[in-house]
Write an enzyme that holds these catalytic residues in place. Structure first.
Site, PDB file in Angstrom:
ATOM      1  N   TYR A 115      -9.377  -9.398 -10.553  1.00 21.50           N
ATOM      2  CA  TYR A 115      -8.704  -8.805  -9.502  1.00 21.50           C
ATOM      3  C   TYR A 115      -7.276  -9.236  -9.400  1.00 21.50           C
ATOM      4  O   TYR A 115      -6.356  -8.532  -9.219  1.00 21.50           O
ATOM      5  CB  TYR A 115      -9.474  -9.404  -8.107  1.00 21.50           C
ATOM      6  CG  TYR A 115      -8.769  -8.851  -6.817  1.00 21.50           C
ATOM      7  CD1 TYR A 115      -8.974  -7.552  -6.690  1.00 21.50           C
ATOM      8  CD2 TYR A 115      -8.384  -9.735  -5.904  1.00 21.50           C
ATOM      9  CE1 TYR A 115      -8.407  -6.824  -5.567  1.00 21.50           C
ATOM     10  CE2 TYR A 115      -7.931  -9.144  -4.730  1.00 21.50           C
ATOM     11  CZ  TYR A 115      -7.846  -7.698  -4.474  1.00 21.50           C
ATOM     12  OH  TYR A 115      -7.370  -7.140  -3.262  1.00 21.50           O
ATOM     13  N   SER A 157      -1.759  -8.190  -3.184  1.00 19.38           N
ATOM     14  CA  SER A 157      -2.385  -9.013  -2.620  1.00 19.38           C
ATOM     15  C   SER A 157      -2.167 -10.361  -2.610  1.00 19.38           C
ATOM     16  O   SER A 157      -1.522 -10.628  -4.026  1.00 19.38           O
ATOM     17  CB  SER A 157      -3.929  -8.981  -3.019  1.00 19.38           C
ATOM     18  OG  SER A 157      -4.741 -10.358  -2.531  1.00 19.38           O
TER      19      SER A 157
END
Length: 309
Positions: free
Chosen positions: A183, A157
């Site tokens: 994350y 990501s």
């Protein structure tokens, strides 16, 4: 620096367009998290090209419904197997049950910006799920992947730009927990994994690349409010990419998984169906230098082996 890889596809391309004309008959693929979001469209594209696809999912009932729907549309065999990436026993059971070669492994499942949570071992959940679980899965399937030369897809990501792997405190035991830093760290780990697999497994004929699928509204964002998403997009400014459909979001995964355009390519990071350029400070695009750092990649591999021992 070697020139960046480009393809005829871009941010608007769909998975079906990327795989058009590719024949995967006789090939076997596993897609983790294949019952929702871009995992569904990744599995659909691979099955449509003739691959035997296994959806590796936590919710087997949802997986069965998705498998039936994909099989009805493609005519291909779509199988379902239970897999909880945060549970070492579950990963071990999956790898032990696998028989025969595996040609495509798409490490797609993940959790995003989750409230602080830990596994039974005390590991931070996002790192445990997004990295350690997939690491254990891939290493457990190494023999199957090496049998006929496979591709491993590591879905990362742009959030990797938020944090390197903080080796001094991976599991937020001494620093305040921040869901986005956790994350981001896990997504950096996904890129470093591809770098180190390339070094260790290239001789086995295994190619591994990481990718940023794009911004897609899926269940992955279930822990993120609409207000938070709006704030993050505003923070990114004019460089914030447009939202993609799930079909567009799966395109780069499918490119990395199956396109002959990437034969022999490994250890790189792709976005919008092309190799990403180095990140410029303040930009939400590109790849961070620390995510491609070979020393960090080797250190992460050693840490992962030690953690899972």
């Amino acid at each position: 620096m070697t020139s960046l890889i480009s393809t005829p596809f871009d941010a608007r391309s769909t998975a079906a367009e990327v795989i058009d004309g590719v024949d995967l008959t006789g090939r076997r693929a596993v897609v983790t998290g294949g019952a929702s979001g871009i995992g569904v469209e990744t599995a659909r594209a691979l099955a449509g090209a003739g691959a035997e696809v296994t959806l590796a999912v936590r919710d087997v009932a949802a997986g069965e419904r998705t498998a039936a729907e994909i099989a009805e549309g493609t005519g291909g065999p779509v199988l379902v197997a239970p897999l909880d990436l945060a549970d070492r026993a579950s990963v071990g059971a999956f790898t032990a049950a696998w028989d025969g070669p595996l040609h495509i492994l798409v490490n797609n499942a993940g959790v995003m910006a989750a409230p602080e949570s830990r596994t039974s071992e005390g590991w931070e959940l996002q790192f445990a799920t997004n990295h350690l679980g997939h690491f254990a899965l891939a290493t457990g399937l190494h023999g199957a992947l090496a049998a006929e030369g496979a591709r491993v897809v590591s879905v990362s990501s742009s959030a990797h730009l938020r944090s390197p792997v903080v080796f001094e405190d991976v599991h937020f035991e001494r620093r305040p927990y921040d869901p986005w830093l956790a994350y981001g760290q896990s997504k950096t780990a996904n890129v470093l994994f591809a770098v180190e697999v390339t070094r260790r497994w290239a001789g086995d004929g295994i190619a591994t690349n990481a990718l940023m699928p794009g911004g897609i509204r899926t269940r992955l964002q279930r822990h993120v409010t609409d207000e938070e998403l709006a704030r993050l997009r505003a923070q990114a400014g004019a460089g914030a990419p447009d939202w993609k459909t799930p079909e567009q979001g799966a395109a780069t995964s499918v490119l990395v998984a199956a396109s002959p355009l990437l034969d022999g390519v490994s250890g790189r990071y792709f976005e919008d169906c092309a190799e990403a350029a180095p990140n410029e400070p303040g930009s939400p695009r590109g790849v961070a230098a620390y995510a491609l750092d070979p020393e960090a990649a080797e250190r992460l591999w050693d840490l992962s082996v030690e953690t899972l021992a």
